[in-house]
Design a protein around this motif. Structure first.
Motif, PDB file in Angstrom:
ATOM      1  N   THR A  54      27.849 -19.394 -41.991  1.00 58.75           N
ATOM      2  CA  THR A  54      29.255 -20.772 -41.796  1.00 58.75           C
ATOM      3  C   THR A  54      30.179 -21.104 -39.960  1.00 58.75           C
ATOM      4  OG1 THR A  54      30.117 -20.283 -43.854  1.00 58.75           O
ATOM      5  CG2 THR A  54      31.208 -22.454 -42.802  1.00 58.75           C
ATOM      6  N   MET A  55      30.624 -19.888 -39.909  1.00 56.03           N
ATOM      7  CA  MET A  55      30.976 -20.176 -38.155  1.00 56.03           C
ATOM      8  C   MET A  55      29.652 -20.127 -37.294  1.00 56.03           C
ATOM      9  SD  MET A  55      34.236 -20.623 -39.091  1.00 56.03           S
ATOM     10  CE  MET A  55      34.172 -21.248 -37.570  1.00 56.03           C
ATOM     11  N   ALA A  56      28.913 -19.539 -36.876  1.00 58.09           N
ATOM     12  CA  ALA A  56      27.565 -19.686 -36.527  1.00 58.09           C
ATOM     13  C   ALA A  56      27.371 -21.050 -36.018  1.00 58.09           C
ATOM     14  CB  ALA A  56      26.806 -18.271 -36.721  1.00 58.09           C
ATOM     15  N   PHE A  57      27.212 -21.508 -37.663  1.00 58.64           N
ATOM     16  CA  PHE A  57      27.039 -22.990 -37.864  1.00 58.64           C
ATOM     17  C   PHE A  57      27.510 -23.649 -36.533  1.00 58.64           C
ATOM     18  CE2 PHE A  57      26.387 -26.996 -39.326  1.00 58.64           C
ATOM     19  CZ  PHE A  57      25.366 -27.690 -38.887  1.00 58.64           C
ATOM     20  N   VAL A  58      28.428 -23.844 -37.277  1.00 54.53           N
ATOM     21  CA  VAL A  58      29.402 -24.114 -36.513  1.00 54.53           C
ATOM     22  C   VAL A  58      30.339 -24.338 -34.613  1.00 54.53           C
ATOM     23  CG1 VAL A  58      32.555 -24.900 -36.210  1.00 54.53           C
ATOM     24  CG2 VAL A  58      31.461 -24.442 -38.620  1.00 54.53           C
ATOM     25  N   ASN A  59      29.777 -22.486 -34.362  1.00 56.54           N
ATOM     26  CA  ASN A  59      29.846 -22.786 -32.693  1.00 56.54           C
ATOM     27  C   ASN A  59      28.788 -23.425 -32.337  1.00 56.54           C
ATOM     28  OD1 ASN A  59      31.875 -21.695 -32.832  1.00 56.54           O
ATOM     29  ND2 ASN A  59      31.428 -19.690 -33.457  1.00 56.54           N
ATOM     30  N   ALA A  60      27.156 -23.756 -33.201  1.00 56.15           N
ATOM     31  CA  ALA A  60      26.244 -23.734 -32.829  1.00 56.15           C
ATOM     32  C   ALA A  60      26.227 -25.523 -33.113  1.00 56.15           C
ATOM     33  CB  ALA A  60      24.775 -23.167 -33.153  1.00 56.15           C
ATOM     34  N   LEU A  61      26.546 -26.326 -33.489  1.00 53.35           N
ATOM     35  CA  LEU A  61      27.074 -27.740 -33.628  1.00 53.35           C
ATOM     36  C   LEU A  61      27.189 -27.585 -32.683  1.00 53.35           C
ATOM     37  CD1 LEU A  61      26.164 -29.949 -34.950  1.00 53.35           C
ATOM     38  CD2 LEU A  61      27.709 -30.292 -36.368  1.00 53.35           C
TER      39      LEU A  61
END
Length: 115
Positions: A54-61
């Motif tokens: 989840t956090m990997a996606f949030v950071n990429a976004l």
């Protein structure tokens, strides 16, 4: 006007001051079918295997959002991220919201491991 998902992915956000009418918003929404228009905002919930994903996606976004200078509202939980776009300066939806939605979808499909 953008007519394909590829058009959205290739486009860059630009400053907007006037919102799309309902018909134009509906045409663009069809290009990002996993998104809904809810209370005037383009919304999607992304599901993940765990908090790390989840956090990997949030950071990429967040990186994409910074690059596009168009920032969503995000609600983050252990395995879910709800993303909401609208254009405050236009008091509604603009093509920028749909451009960023398509780019969020691409991130999810390419880099994230869904639940």
């Amino acid at each position: 006007m953008m007519t394909t998902r590829a058009d959205l992915l290739a486009a860059l956000c630009r400053p907007r001051t006037d919102a799309l009418d309902a018909g134009a918003a509906a045409q663009l929404q069809a290009l990002v079918p996993d998104w809904t228009i809810d209370n005037g905002r383009l919304t999607r919930s992304f599901a993940f295997k765990n908090y790390h994903r989840t956090m990997a996606f949030v950071n990429a976004l967040a990186y994409v959002s910074h690059t596009e200078d168009h920032h969503p509202e995000m609600t983050v939980t252990y395995n879910t991220c709800i993303v909401r776009y609208d254009t405050h300066s236009a008091h509604g939806l603009t093509d920028n919201d749909f451009i960023c939605a398509a780019k969020a979808d691409a991130l999810y499909q390419q880099a994230a491991v869904p639940a």
